[in-house]
Scaffold this active site. Structure first.
Site, short mmCIF file in Angstrom:
data_model
loop_
_atom_site.label_atom_id
_atom_site.label_comp_id
_atom_site.label_asym_id
_atom_site.label_seq_id
_atom_site.Cartn_x
_atom_site.Cartn_y
_atom_site.Cartn_z
CE LYS A 29 -20.85 -19.97 5.07
NZ LYS A 29 -19.97 -20.60 4.83
CG HIS A 91 -27.94 -26.01 7.05
ND1 HIS A 91 -27.34 -25.50 8.24
CD2 HIS A 91 -27.24 -26.10 6.28
CE1 HIS A 91 -26.20 -25.33 7.84
NE2 HIS A 91 -26.03 -25.74 6.54
CB SER A 121 -21.86 -15.49 6.11
OG SER A 121 -20.80 -16.78 6.01
CD GLN A 212 -8.86 -19.64 18.28
OE1 GLN A 212 -9.12 -18.57 18.18
NE2 GLN A 212 -9.63 -20.47 18.81
NE ARG A 239 -17.50 -13.53 3.20
CZ ARG A 239 -17.19 -12.36 3.77
NH1 ARG A 239 -16.60 -11.47 3.38
NH2 ARG A 239 -18.27 -12.03 4.70
#
Length: 277
Positions: A29, A91, A121, A212, A239
């Site tokens: 995140k 990750h 997040s 964007q 989100r």
């Protein structure tokens, strides 16, 4: 680490990188999909435009350690890529990266996000992703986050471990999520410089616009809406994409406690983050 990230461990550990592979590394995140999307556009928007409209981002940029039931493993997806370079995401903390990435002197793009926004997040992601551990309530999650009781371990260890590696590995480009929000075009320019790409100003501007947040959130090939393990009724995968949303979640007491823990754990690093832009 949860079992879906360790079930394929032998194949992950012995994964054979190629010299032109590009590894996108982040703590969860922190802007992984954003940078993956930008890199995919930089390399393939001119030569393989069909990729952006026909393949979800998680197929274009496989998640190396992923091993969900009834799905191809991340290593299998990476090995089946027909692109050059291969874009691969992870990750994993720096000490668990397959040795071949270092042996082949691959380029690595690492993205870090300030701990407070990252925690928020990650909390909402854990609520909506069925393969993640149950987050509990926000306060319980935050305590676990500060203690590093997370899939992929401690945020503090992750961001500083990769920062230290950058000092000795010239092919590691360290990016900050907050810088990307502040000036995406500038950060795309830096990426091109690091990768040796000669995209035109018009191409880079098109990529900046396309990447964007609001555009990506509407793009079904980028927003993970086809990932069946995620429940968008609970929370969207993309989100808010903002800097400073932590202020809507942290109480005064939580913020004070977090600051004490933060200064204790980040006292000996030259790495600095902004919590607002």
């Amino acid at each position: 680490m949860t079992h879906i990230f360790t079930d394929d461990w032998e194949n992950i550990k012995h994964f054979q990188a190629r010299p032109d592979d590009i590894l996108i590394a982040t703590y969860p995140k922190a802007g992984t999909t954003w940078v993956s999307y930008i890199l995919d556009l930089l390399y393939f928007s001119q030569t393989r435009p069909d990729r952006q409209t026909s393949m979800p981002i998680y197929e274009r940029v496989p998640f190396l350690e992923n091993k969900k039931p009834n799905h191809p493993s991340g290593t299998d997806l990476a090995n089946s890529l027909d692109t050059s370079p291969r874009l691969i995401k992870t990750h994993l903390p720096v000490q668990l990266i397959p040795k071949s990435f270092w042996e082949q002197k691959c380029r690595v793009v690492y993205v870090a996000r300030n701990a407070k926004d990252n925690a928020v997040s990650y909390f909402h992601f854990n609520r909506m992703d069925s393969v993640q551990p149950e987050p509990g309530d926000w306060n319980s999650f935050l305590q676990n986050y500060m203690e590093g009781q997370m899939a992929f371990g401690s945020w503090f260890d992750h961001v500083t471990g990769w920062w230290e590696r950058k000092q000795s590995h010239p092919k590691l480009h360290y990016m900050l999520f907050e810088d990307m929000v502040e000036d995406t075009g500038r950060e795309i320019d830096k990426l091109c410089s690091f990768l040796g790409l000669t995209s035109t100003a018009a191409e880079k501007e098109q990529i900046r616009r396309q990447s964007q947040f609001d555009n990506m959130k509407k793009d079904d090939m980028a927003n993970y809406s086809s990932a069946i393990v995620m429940d968008f009724k609970i929370s969207p995968f993309m989100r808010k994409g903002k800097v400073g949303d932590w202020k809507n979640h942290f109480t005064v007491a939580q913020n004070e406690q977090f600051d004490v823990e933060y200064h204790k754990k980040m006292n000996n690093t030259t790495l600095h983050f902004r919590t607002e832009v």
